[in-house]
Scaffold this motif. Structure first.
Motif, PDB file in Angstrom:
ATOM      1  N   GLN A  91       0.591  -1.526  -0.451  1.00 57.17           N
ATOM      2  CA  GLN A  91       0.561  -0.151   0.015  1.00 57.17           C
ATOM      3  C   GLN A  91       1.018   0.929  -0.045  1.00 57.17           C
ATOM      4  O   GLN A  91       0.768   2.244  -0.990  1.00 57.17           O
ATOM      5  CB  GLN A  91      -0.795  -0.001   1.146  1.00 57.17           C
ATOM      6  N   GLN A  92       2.258   1.535   1.034  1.00 58.24           N
ATOM      7  CA  GLN A  92       2.880   2.240   1.098  1.00 58.24           C
ATOM      8  C   GLN A  92       3.121   2.623  -0.677  1.00 58.24           C
ATOM      9  O   GLN A  92       3.201   3.832  -0.815  1.00 58.24           O
ATOM     10  CB  GLN A  92       3.943   2.431   2.317  1.00 58.24           C
ATOM     11  N   LEU A  93       4.200   1.894  -0.623  1.00 55.64           N
ATOM     12  CA  LEU A  93       4.361   1.631  -2.181  1.00 55.64           C
ATOM     13  C   LEU A  93       3.730   2.717  -3.369  1.00 55.64           C
ATOM     14  O   LEU A  93       3.762   3.214  -3.867  1.00 55.64           O
ATOM     15  CB  LEU A  93       5.007  -0.121  -2.869  1.00 55.64           C
ATOM     16  N   TYR A  94       2.322   2.131  -3.095  1.00 56.50           N
ATOM     17  CA  TYR A  94       1.312   2.254  -3.978  1.00 56.50           C
ATOM     18  C   TYR A  94       1.254   3.829  -4.435  1.00 56.50           C
ATOM     19  O   TYR A  94       1.377   3.938  -5.195  1.00 56.50           O
ATOM     20  CB  TYR A  94       0.324   1.736  -4.484  1.00 56.50           C
ATOM     21  N   ASP A  95       0.785   4.170  -3.040  1.00 54.48           N
ATOM     22  CA  ASP A  95       0.834   5.127  -2.565  1.00 54.48           C
ATOM     23  C   ASP A  95       2.040   6.116  -3.075  1.00 54.48           C
ATOM     24  O   ASP A  95       2.128   7.293  -3.224  1.00 54.48           O
ATOM     25  CB  ASP A  95       0.329   6.114  -1.191  1.00 54.48           C
ATOM     26  N   LEU A  96       2.874   5.623  -2.788  1.00 53.04           N
ATOM     27  CA  LEU A  96       4.777   6.879  -3.383  1.00 53.04           C
ATOM     28  C   LEU A  96       4.214   6.555  -4.885  1.00 53.04           C
ATOM     29  O   LEU A  96       4.909   7.714  -5.618  1.00 53.04           O
ATOM     30  CB  LEU A  96       5.678   5.682  -2.860  1.00 53.04           C
ATOM     31  N   ALA A  97       3.690   5.453  -5.710  1.00 53.65           N
ATOM     32  CA  ALA A  97       3.956   5.667  -7.115  1.00 53.65           C
ATOM     33  C   ALA A  97       3.220   6.948  -7.358  1.00 53.65           C
ATOM     34  O   ALA A  97       3.830   7.495  -8.479  1.00 53.65           O
ATOM     35  CB  ALA A  97       3.679   4.280  -7.623  1.00 53.65           C
ATOM     36  N   ILE A  98       2.288   6.929  -6.257  1.00 52.09           N
ATOM     37  CA  ILE A  98       1.091   7.679  -6.511  1.00 52.09           C
ATOM     38  C   ILE A  98       1.395   9.580  -6.480  1.00 52.09           C
ATOM     39  O   ILE A  98       1.162  10.364  -7.917  1.00 52.09           O
ATOM     40  CB  ILE A  98      -0.536   7.805  -5.941  1.00 52.09           C
ATOM     41  N   MET A  99       2.260   9.473  -5.822  1.00 51.91           N
ATOM     42  CA  MET A  99       2.756  10.363  -5.824  1.00 51.91           C
ATOM     43  C   MET A  99       3.846  11.222  -6.512  1.00 51.91           C
ATOM     44  O   MET A  99       3.925  12.395  -7.213  1.00 51.91           O
ATOM     45  CB  MET A  99       3.541  10.640  -4.483  1.00 51.91           C
ATOM     46  N   PHE A 100       4.863   9.835  -6.939  1.00 48.96           N
ATOM     47  CA  PHE A 100       5.307  10.322  -8.674  1.00 48.96           C
ATOM     48  C   PHE A 100       4.847  10.822  -9.343  1.00 48.96           C
ATOM     49  O   PHE A 100       4.795  12.260 -10.234  1.00 48.96           O
ATOM     50  CB  PHE A 100       6.553   8.928  -8.346  1.00 48.96           C
ATOM     51  N   ILE A 101       3.750   9.699  -9.389  1.00 46.37           N
ATOM     52  CA  ILE A 101       3.394  10.046 -10.896  1.00 46.37           C
ATOM     53  C   ILE A 101       1.884  11.538 -10.819  1.00 46.37           C
ATOM     54  O   ILE A 101       2.595  12.677 -11.931  1.00 46.37           O
ATOM     55  CB  ILE A 101       1.764   9.099 -11.107  1.00 46.37           C
ATOM     56  N   LYS A 102       2.006  12.596  -9.824  1.00 47.39           N
ATOM     57  CA  LYS A 102       1.359  13.675  -9.648  1.00 47.39           C
ATOM     58  C   LYS A 102       2.514  14.722  -9.489  1.00 47.39           C
ATOM     59  O   LYS A 102       1.973  15.719  -9.772  1.00 47.39           O
ATOM     60  CB  LYS A 102       0.790  13.743  -8.512  1.00 47.39           C
ATOM     61  N   GLN A 103       3.529  14.231  -9.060  1.00 49.40           N
ATOM     62  CA  GLN A 103       5.059  15.290  -9.003  1.00 49.40           C
ATOM     63  C   GLN A 103       5.549  15.344 -10.807  1.00 49.40           C
ATOM     64  O   GLN A 103       6.446  16.210 -10.650  1.00 49.40           O
ATOM     65  CB  GLN A 103       5.993  15.049  -8.268  1.00 49.40           C
ATOM     66  N   GLY A 104       4.070  14.667 -11.322  1.00 47.07           N
ATOM     67  CA  GLY A 104       5.311  13.943 -12.495  1.00 47.07           C
ATOM     68  C   GLY A 104       6.649  13.069 -13.493  1.00 47.07           C
ATOM     69  O   GLY A 104       7.130  13.812 -14.065  1.00 47.07           O
ATOM     70  N   LYS A 105       6.730  12.529 -12.350  1.00 45.03           N
ATOM     71  CA  LYS A 105       7.822  11.288 -12.089  1.00 45.03           C
ATOM     72  C   LYS A 105       7.624  10.443 -12.647  1.00 45.03           C
ATOM     73  O   LYS A 105       8.901   9.449 -12.172  1.00 45.03           O
ATOM     74  CB  LYS A 105       8.249  11.920 -10.361  1.00 45.03           C
ATOM     75  N   ALA A 106       6.434   9.953 -13.122  1.00 50.59           N
ATOM     76  CA  ALA A 106       6.355   8.610 -13.695  1.00 50.59           C
ATOM     77  C   ALA A 106       4.910   8.894 -14.761  1.00 50.59           C
ATOM     78  O   ALA A 106       4.448   9.661 -14.167  1.00 50.59           O
ATOM     79  CB  ALA A 106       6.095   7.371 -12.399  1.00 50.59           C
ATOM     80  N   TYR A 107       5.881   7.728 -15.661  1.00 48.82           N
ATOM     81  CA  TYR A 107       4.829   8.156 -16.468  1.00 48.82           C
ATOM     82  C   TYR A 107       4.046   6.388 -17.383  1.00 48.82           C
ATOM     83  O   TYR A 107       4.637   5.330 -16.736  1.00 48.82           O
ATOM     84  CB  TYR A 107       5.220   9.067 -17.565  1.00 48.82           C
ATOM     85  N   VAL A 108       3.005   6.226 -17.592  1.00 44.71           N
ATOM     86  CA  VAL A 108       2.698   5.186 -17.880  1.00 44.71           C
ATOM     87  C   VAL A 108       2.540   4.481 -19.725  1.00 44.71           C
ATOM     88  O   VAL A 108       2.513   5.056 -19.915  1.00 44.71           O
ATOM     89  CB  VAL A 108       0.538   4.605 -17.552  1.00 44.71           C
ATOM     90  N   ASP A 109       3.099   4.008 -19.514  1.00 44.67           N
ATOM     91  CA  ASP A 109       3.547   3.627 -21.194  1.00 44.67           C
ATOM     92  C   ASP A 109       3.078   2.061 -21.347  1.00 44.67           C
ATOM     93  O   ASP A 109       2.537   1.199 -20.805  1.00 44.67           O
ATOM     94  CB  ASP A 109       5.320   2.874 -21.263  1.00 44.67           C
ATOM     95  N   GLU A 110       2.945   2.411 -22.397  1.00 45.89           N
ATOM     96  CA  GLU A 110       2.403   0.917 -23.533  1.00 45.89           C
ATOM     97  C   GLU A 110       2.788  -0.135 -24.223  1.00 45.89           C
ATOM     98  O   GLU A 110       1.807  -0.991 -24.916  1.00 45.89           O
ATOM     99  CB  GLU A 110       0.462   1.501 -23.969  1.00 45.89           C
TER     100      GLU A 110
END
Ligand code: ATP
Ligand code: MG
Length: 562
Positions: A103-122
């Motif tokens: 859960q914590q890791l998932y929340d961190l990932a969401i934080m990264f996305i919100k900060q523009g530090k992560a993206y979904v690649d297809e």
């Protein structure tokens, strides 16, 4: 000064950190196995380091199961890993699971996305790999790299809800496609796994964090100070630090009770490789699954349970780790050194007994009476280590090779015509002749004994050129003896081309039946013995009073050149 010289380089780092008050002088390590196989002796090197540092510097070492890949992991492995570490004599503080942090890791990932530090690649895994570039050429940006934040959020959540098929999308960190460190070229943070339930969290999670997005974070959540691992992770270290930078120090967001200044630091040492074996769980699993060995605890396996069943002791294994030490240079350790350490241990502790591997009957023609009991020391010259009873009588089993019908004067053992030979711990005998079957094979050896020559009496001091082993026929027990040798025929099976399974030593196991002393009737699994002139043996786990089984731990001869 003396003390300092013997510190390994990790201990030096730890002492420097302590002197500088880093992390307020707290020492916390962890041993982080992935529960996807049994522990092998390579892991023990890491265990001795992780637990050793904590023990030496009044810290704590926790056990953390790195269970982020449900496709390969199982509870069976969790249990055996705990059992093996306990057997080695180490005590962990807490038991953690990387899956505790999903859960914590998932929340961190969401934080990264919100900060523009992560993206979904297809893109497919192949496409992503192709775009990585080379260390000298920059990679190519994914067409999905600049997806809007909202879309990334929506897709990542859809991934977790199970709305996206496995393999169709991944979450990537948006870092630097031109970084000379390839691990920075937008590493994958999350993947979808829906084909296998997780051994602890079941089907709750459809997305699972990659090693690089789980390991450092887990260290951080737990408060690890020294995250010690093997050299292949050295190139991951900058990424380990990058991820932690995003939520510690000035970016601190309360994910650790130790405050903004706390930081785990990764440190790397050289892996253990040993000649004539493999040190990879994947290859070991293959040997087990294909029945090329009897199981994970086959005494030829380099697993902890295999070594135990082979007769290795925790003390010998830990001595071995002390001898090889820790450096930054990869190398290959001679299997002979491992054998040397167990031999050194058993030499001091294993009771000596007679076991006859290729028996021929010896009849003492002038021995009258029903027999007698001889008291023999467990280890010659060490009365304090106890004694055992040996039945003696008119008919004995001796080694076929200890008798020659016609021998030259260089043969000191039994041969008709005079030479005196001592029977171990008992009388002196002289061979008088032998009997053969139709094929010419010797079936019985005849001898006479000197009743005044018994060991432990005055006549027992009389010297002979040779002493031979024996087991009294009426009381002798039959034992299955498994003679183990190296698992592989070549020194470094991992360096050879082709299939490693073709390199297995075809003679790694020979099974014989031996005549052993009646005192072994009460031997229990894991009891160690030296079979005189033969080697060190351990009672197998499957051994029973009416079906004794012994495994050869090692031969007596030490080929290890110091
Ligand atoms: P394998 O390559 O056999 O699958 P692994 O490294 O994937 O092993 P893990 O369960 O991830 O196995 O390892 C747990 C810890 O043990 C890690 O910190 C790893 O660095 C260490 N380790 C694994 N193999 C060795 C080895 N041969 N020598 C020293 N340490 C090792
Ligand atoms: Mg691993």
């Amino acid at each position: 000064m003396e003390e300092e010289k013997s510190l390994n380089f990790i201990e030096q780092i730890v002492e420097k950190d302590l002197a500088e008050g880093v992390n307020n002088g707290r020492i916390q390590t962890r041993f982080p196995p992935e529960p996807n196989g049994y522990l092998h002796i390579g892991h023990v090197k890491a265990i001795c380091m992780d637990f050793g540092i904590a023990e030496k510097y009044n810290g704590v070492c926790n056990l953390r199961f790195d269970d982020t890949n449900p496709a390969k992991e199982d509870t069976e492995y969790v249990e055996t890993i705990e059992r093996d570490i306990a057997w080695l004599g180490f005590k962990w503080g807490q038991i953690y699971y990387a899956s505790d942090y999903f859960q914590q890791l998932y929340d961190l990932a969401i934080m990264f996305i919100k900060q523009g530090k992560a993206y979904v690649d297809e893109q497919t895994a192949e496409q992503i790999a192709e775009q990585k570039g080379t260390p000298t050429e920059p990679g190519v940006a994914s067409p999905y790299r600049d997806r809007p934040i909202e879309e990334n959020l929506r897709l990542f959540e859809a991934m977790q809800r199970g709305e996206i098929e496995e393999g169709k999308m991944v979450l990537r960190a948006k870092i630097d496609m031109a970084n000379p460190n390839m691990h920075f070229r937008d590493p994958i943070m999350y993947r979808i796994i829906t084909s296998h339930p997780h051994h602890r969290t079941g089907t709750k999670w459809k997305v699972y964090p990659m090693y690089d997005f789980a390991h450092g974070q887990s260290d951080y959540f737990e408060g690890v100070t020294h995250s010690i691992c093997t050299l292949e992770f050295e190139v991951h270290r900058p990424l380990y630090d990058y991820f932690i930078d995003q939520f510690s120090g000035p970016n601190f967001c309360g994910l650790s009770p130790y405050g903004p200044d706390y930081r785990p630091k990764q440190r790397e040492f050289n892996r253990l490789n040993i000649t004539y074996t493999v040190m990879s769980k994947r290859k070991m699993l293959q040997l087990v699954k294909e029945g090329l060995v009897a199981g994970w605890d086959d005494p030829r396996m380099p697993t902890v349970c295999g070594l135990r069943r082979r007769g290795y002791t925790p003390k010998a294994i830990r001595d071995f780790m002390d001898r090889i030490g820790y450096t930054k240079v990869e190398g290959m350790i001679d299997q002979g050194l491992l054998e040397h350490t167990i031999r050194e241990d058993l030499k001091e502790t294993a009771p000596r007994v007679c076991a006859i591997f290729d028996p021929v009957k010896l009849v003492i023609t002038n021995y009258e009476g029903a027999g007698e009991t001889i008291i023999a020391e467990n280890i010659d010259g060490h009365e304090e280590l106890g004694t055992r009873e040996m039945k003696f009588g008119r008919e004995l089993w001796i080694e076929r090779g200890d008798f020659l019908e016609e021998a030259d004067n260089k043969f000191y053992r039994l041969s008709p015509g005079g030479r005196e030979v001592r029977l171990k711990a008992s009388y002196i005998i002289q061979a008088t002749g032998c009997e053969k079957d139709a094929s010419g094979k010797i079936t019985t050896v005849y001898a006479t004994y000197d009743p005044d020559s018994k060991s432990g009496t005055e006549g027992g001091n009389r010297k002979t050129k040779a002493t031979i082993n024996w087991v009294e026929c009426n009381s002798a027990l039959d034992a299955e003896v498994r003679l183990y040798d190296r698992l592989f025929a070549v020194e470094n099976p991992s360096a050879e081309e082709g299939d490693f399974r073709d390199l297995l030593n075809p003679d790694s196991l020979k099974v014989v039946t031996a005549k052993v002393e009646s005192s072994l009737a009460t031997a229990k699994p894991q009891d160690h013995f030296q079979f005189l002139k033969q080697g060190y043996f351990v009672v197998d786990d499957d051994s029973k009073a009416d079906k004794l089984i012994f495994n050869r731990t090692c031969s007596l001869k030490d080929n290890y050149l110091k």
